[in-house]
Design an enzyme around this catalytic site. Sequence first.
Site, PDB file in Angstrom:
ATOM      1  N   LYS A 145       0.854  -1.178   0.000  1.00  0.00           N
ATOM      2  CA  LYS A 145       0.000   0.000   0.000  1.00  0.00           C
ATOM      3  C   LYS A 145       0.895   1.234   0.000  1.00  0.00           C
ATOM      4  O   LYS A 145       1.528   1.556   1.012  1.00  0.00           O
ATOM      5  CB  LYS A 145      -0.913  -0.024   1.230  1.00  0.00           C
ATOM      6  CG  LYS A 145      -1.953  -1.130   1.142  1.00  0.00           C
ATOM      7  CD  LYS A 145      -2.943  -0.832   0.032  1.00  0.00           C
ATOM      8  CE  LYS A 145      -3.530  -2.086  -0.573  1.00  0.00           C
ATOM      9  NZ  LYS A 145      -4.290  -1.814  -1.800  1.00  0.00           N
ATOM     10  N   ASP A 204       0.673  -0.618  -5.060  1.00  0.00           N
ATOM     11  CA  ASP A 204      -0.697  -0.146  -5.306  1.00  0.00           C
ATOM     12  C   ASP A 204      -0.889   1.213  -4.635  1.00  0.00           C
ATOM     13  O   ASP A 204      -0.953   1.304  -3.410  1.00  0.00           O
ATOM     14  CB  ASP A 204      -1.695  -1.174  -4.760  1.00  0.00           C
ATOM     15  CG  ASP A 204      -3.133  -0.828  -5.134  1.00  0.00           C
ATOM     16  OD1 ASP A 204      -3.356   0.230  -5.752  1.00  0.00           O
ATOM     17  OD2 ASP A 204      -4.036  -1.633  -4.803  1.00  0.00           O
ATOM     18  N   GLU A 219       0.129  -0.249  -9.673  1.00  0.00           N
ATOM     19  CA  GLU A 219      -1.342  -0.358  -9.686  1.00  0.00           C
ATOM     20  C   GLU A 219      -1.991   0.976  -9.363  1.00  0.00           C
ATOM     21  O   GLU A 219      -1.663   1.613  -8.354  1.00  0.00           O
ATOM     22  CB  GLU A 219      -1.803  -1.428  -8.678  1.00  0.00           C
ATOM     23  CG  GLU A 219      -3.321  -1.598  -8.643  1.00  0.00           C
ATOM     24  CD  GLU A 219      -3.779  -2.918  -8.029  1.00  0.00           C
ATOM     25  OE1 GLU A 219      -2.981  -3.882  -7.992  1.00  0.00           O
ATOM     26  OE2 GLU A 219      -4.942  -2.991  -7.600  1.00  0.00           O
ATOM     27  N   ASP A 234      -7.417  -0.611 -11.367  1.00  0.00           N
ATOM     28  CA  ASP A 234      -8.367  -1.160 -10.399  1.00  0.00           C
ATOM     29  C   ASP A 234      -9.574  -0.226 -10.253  1.00  0.00           C
ATOM     30  O   ASP A 234     -10.620  -0.449 -10.879  1.00  0.00           O
ATOM     31  CB  ASP A 234      -7.645  -1.374  -9.051  1.00  0.00           C
ATOM     32  CG  ASP A 234      -8.532  -1.947  -7.961  1.00  0.00           C
ATOM     33  OD1 ASP A 234      -9.755  -2.033  -8.153  1.00  0.00           O
ATOM     34  OD2 ASP A 234      -8.004  -2.315  -6.879  1.00  0.00           O
ATOM     35  N   LYS A 285     -13.121  -6.613  -8.572  1.00  0.00           N
ATOM     36  CA  LYS A 285     -13.687  -6.799  -7.233  1.00  0.00           C
ATOM     37  C   LYS A 285     -15.173  -7.108  -7.400  1.00  0.00           C
ATOM     38  O   LYS A 285     -15.879  -6.378  -8.094  1.00  0.00           O
ATOM     39  CB  LYS A 285     -13.490  -5.529  -6.393  1.00  0.00           C
ATOM     40  CG  LYS A 285     -12.026  -5.254  -6.061  1.00  0.00           C
ATOM     41  CD  LYS A 285     -11.878  -4.026  -5.201  1.00  0.00           C
ATOM     42  CE  LYS A 285     -10.516  -3.970  -4.530  1.00  0.00           C
ATOM     43  NZ  LYS A 285      -9.401  -3.699  -5.460  1.00  0.00           N
TER      44      LYS A 285
HETATM   45 MG    MG Z   1      -5.966  -2.090  -5.972  1.00  0.00          MG
END
Ligand code: MG
Length: 367
Positions: free
Chosen positions: A165, A193, A218, A241, A265
């Site tokens: 992250k 990401d 990402e 994403d 997702k």
């Molecule tokens: Mg992501």
Amino acid sequence: MKIRRIFAHRVELPLTEGSYKWSGGKSVTVFDSTIIGVETECGITGYGEVCPLGPFYLPAYADGVRAGVRELAPHLLGWDPRALMQLNHRMDAALKGHPYVKSGIDIACWDILGQACGLPVCVLMGGRFGDSVRLYRAISQEAPEEMAKKVAAYRAQGYTRFQLKVGGDPDTDIARIHAVRAMLLPTDRLVADANTGWTQHEAVRVVRAVKDLDVYIEQPCLTYDECLAVRRMTDHPFVLDENVDGLEMLLRGRSDKAMDVVNLKISKLGGLTRTKQVRDLCVSMGIAMTLEDSWGGDITTAAIAHLAHSTPEEFRFTSTDFNSYVTVSTAHNAPQRVDGMMEASQRPGLGIQPKFEVLGPRVLDIH
Ligand code: MG
């Protein structure tokens, strides 16, 4: 077969690490998840789960799931839960947008379909590819050396894929990526990401500073156009994403060659039916996928396992086992990680049975 009742439980999912932090200082300590039950006249009940990543990640929030299900449920009583395209068509006619609200109902209806025909959801979604599904571990945003330590600990548990992250201060993010990549094997996969957290110039600086490292980038920036500009200035493998919320954005990204991998997702896309549609198109177009959800517990993890296990292996980039991030187990027979892998249940439907003593009373019950 007809739907006769739709109900929901609210369950809190505390994190084993205490908190989960990502771009822009966002963090969650206890997730607010909704377990949705769809009961049929013939006695079969299916379950689904929706757990937004807090109210500030995607346009979704936990009370919104419950309010949305309360709005939708009366329109679905009397309908056949096995007719999934019809059911989704009905949901779209009754409530415009709000895909995450529809996701838990759709997952529960796949669970019913599987139980009704005695087959696991993964078989109904295309068949079981390979023995198991490879998992990644998301590494909460901390100081670079803390993140490297956590990666080492999760690596010792069998994970070989890691999603850092980042999306914070670009200089610290550069140090985070260097610190972690330095302690991985060449065969390990690393994703940085940013969860939309960098402005375009910051993202360009970061990708230049990690130019010689094997790392995927990402969703660096908020908008698709910014991400595309960054993509065109780097040769790192690139994942989109947050911007890919349906077929239209997938096709646009494909046309612009904007990504190498997309992150699907289940609740972002509106359930397993919609995710399968996007997944199948990605397979046809040769685009690999991270197959997951925004968050969740045992039931979300079971749904992810069926989605991923029914996807050809070469197109499965990663998935994740959210039930191992939280301290509460909400269902029996949910997938459990073994050496960084998990598998979909061989039982009919999702293959799980909710732990009602954990779920507590119903917070809505429409019949
Ligand atoms: Mg992501």
